[in-house]
Design a protein around this motif. Structure first.
Motif, PDB file in Angstrom:
ATOM      1  N   SER A  12      46.772  50.413  37.715  1.00  0.00           N
ATOM      2  CA  SER A  12      46.734  48.955  37.786  1.00  0.00           C
ATOM      3  C   SER A  12      46.667  48.294  36.421  1.00  0.00           C
ATOM      4  N   SER A  41      43.774  44.404  38.019  1.00  0.00           N
ATOM      5  CA  SER A  41      42.893  44.491  39.178  1.00  0.00           C
ATOM      6  C   SER A  41      41.432  44.452  38.744  1.00  0.00           C
ATOM      7  N   ALA A 101      49.652  45.032  33.069  1.00  0.00           N
ATOM      8  CA  ALA A 101      49.758  44.387  34.384  1.00  0.00           C
ATOM      9  C   ALA A 101      49.049  43.045  34.359  1.00  0.00           C
ATOM     10  N   PHE A 135      45.899  47.632  48.664  1.00  0.00           N
ATOM     11  CA  PHE A 135      47.258  47.263  49.026  1.00  0.00           C
ATOM     12  C   PHE A 135      47.253  46.499  50.345  1.00  0.00           C
ATOM     13  N   GLY A 189      57.864  50.288  38.438  1.00  0.00           N
ATOM     14  CA  GLY A 189      56.576  49.658  38.728  1.00  0.00           C
ATOM     15  C   GLY A 189      56.225  49.737  40.199  1.00  0.00           C
ATOM     16  N   GLY A 190      55.031  49.324  40.530  1.00  0.00           N
ATOM     17  CA  GLY A 190      54.540  49.476  41.884  1.00  0.00           C
ATOM     18  C   GLY A 190      53.881  50.830  42.052  1.00  0.00           C
ATOM     19  N   ALA A 199      52.260  47.475  33.952  1.00  0.00           N
ATOM     20  CA  ALA A 199      53.264  46.923  34.859  1.00  0.00           C
ATOM     21  C   ALA A 199      54.242  47.978  35.348  1.00  0.00           C
ATOM     22  N   ALA A 258      52.578  47.109  46.313  1.00  0.00           N
ATOM     23  CA  ALA A 258      51.942  46.330  45.245  1.00  0.00           C
ATOM     24  C   ALA A 258      50.503  46.058  45.628  1.00  0.00           C
ATOM     25  N   ARG A 268      57.086  51.941  47.904  1.00  0.00           N
ATOM     26  CA  ARG A 268      56.472  51.341  46.715  1.00  0.00           C
ATOM     27  C   ARG A 268      55.704  50.091  47.142  1.00  0.00           C
TER      28      ARG A 268
END
Length: 341
Positions: free
Chosen positions: A153, A134, A130, A193, A175-176, A156, A185, A183
């Motif tokens: 996180s 994060s 990803a 989120f 993803g998500g 991807a 992100a 879903r």
């Protein structure tokens, strides 16, 4: 005329229904003094109403069970990476729920029945990392039919994890993070989120519980960055439609590990939640019946480490769900498993 809930038998019902409608139409056009058709129309309406009533969904109240809160440590497991999410379900069909641990590297299935924790299988994340990652590793794990959709996180793509001929397998998803059917992100580089303008650390939804009378419930709980949790309950008609808000509750000092359940099956769901403790500080699990005065807990257990995950599932196959807490020290990859009831 009431037709809701009535289904014709194959090969016969549609013709019968057409005849009935034709009779009713003729009856409606008949003269006021045509008593035979009027009586026939009344009789047909009565039979159709009875048929619809016989097919109506009946409420089935839950059967309460006695819950004895008796915390017991089941064992420990080194996951090799930080734990980011937990889910539980009987996906292999043996009658005992497995616990699925999502780390920043893989998904691990374990069994909690018996005197020790047993690892059942592992599947690894893969593909593209990803970007940006994060600040803190986070993840989600959601049961979807016979699979668990896991996301972290660090990667991807998410994983759809399921059993295939006794072997734990997985395939990549789009993803998500699946949160209450949507879903979402992460905010780029952060650990939360944003949905409809609100910042969320997480959310839980249940639609498989009932109240004491057997009416279906829909429950949604959303955790804000402040540690405030808002729970909204909707009560639905017997068929699960026409839901209306029945109650809402707010709770403070809630950590990212929380779950909704009806452990004692009395028709009053409980919030089972960790505390919003700082990393390295002692943590606790509280079991709070929704609507209890001042949010009074029916049970509380304090731990030296932080509560990283909470699941409610029947891990030993006795027909009664257990509350499992997964506990770890700050920064550690080793986790302890506790059964609370």
């Amino acid at each position: 005329m009431v037709l809701a809930g009535w289904r014709a038998r194959p090969g016969r019902g549609l013709g019968r229904c057409a005849c009935v409608l034709a009779v009713l139409c003729c009856a409606g056009a008949a003269r006021a003094d045509d008593g035979y058709l009027a009586r026939l129309a009344t009789a047909v309406r009565s039979q159709l109403d009875d048929a619809a009533a016989s097919h109506a969904v009946r409420l089935v109240p839950p059967v309460p069970v006695a819950v004895k809160w008796k915390p017991q440590k089941l064992g420990a497991l080194d996951l090799g990476a930080p734990l980011v999410a937990v889910a539980a379900a009987d996906l292999d069909g043996d009658g005992k729920a497995e616990v699925y641990l999502v780390t920043s590297l893989e998904v691990i299935a374990v069994a909690t029945a018996g005197r020790r924790i047993r690892t059942l299988g592992r599947v690894a994340f893969g593909g593209d990392p990803a970007v940006p990652a994060s600040r803190d590793p986070v993840g989600t794990a959601v049961v979807d039919g016979n699979a668990v959709i896991a996301a972290t996180s660090a990667w991807a793509h998410d994983l759809r994890v399921e059993w295939n001929r006794g072997v734990l397998s997985a395939r990549q998803g789009p993803g998500g993070f699946v949160v209450c059917g949507d879903r979402l992100a992460l905010v780029p580089g952060r650990n939360h989120f944003r949905e409809a303008g609100a910042a969320l650390l997480g959310a839980r939804c249940r639609s498989d519980l009932t109240d004491a009378a057997g009416a279906p419930l829909r429950i949604r709980a959303e955790l804000a960055l402040s540690g405030a949790l808002e729970v909204v309950i909707e009560r639905c008609a017997a068929a699960g439609t026409e839901c209306r808000q029945a109650a809402s509750y707010q709770y403070k000092d809630v950590g990212v590990a929380f779950e909704l359940a009806d452990v004692d099956r009395d028709g009053t769901p409980e919030l089972i939640a960790s505390s919003a403790s700082a990393p390295g500080e002692p943590d606790a699990v509280r079991v709070i019946p929704l609507g209890s005065p001042a949010g009074k807990a029916a049970f509380k257990k304090t731990f030296n480490g932080g509560v990283a995950g909470i699941v409610v599932a029947d891990g030993d196959g006795d027909g009664v769900a257990e509350v499992i807490a997964v506990v770890r020290l700050a920064g550690a990859t080793r986790v302890d498993f506790w059964r609370l009831d």
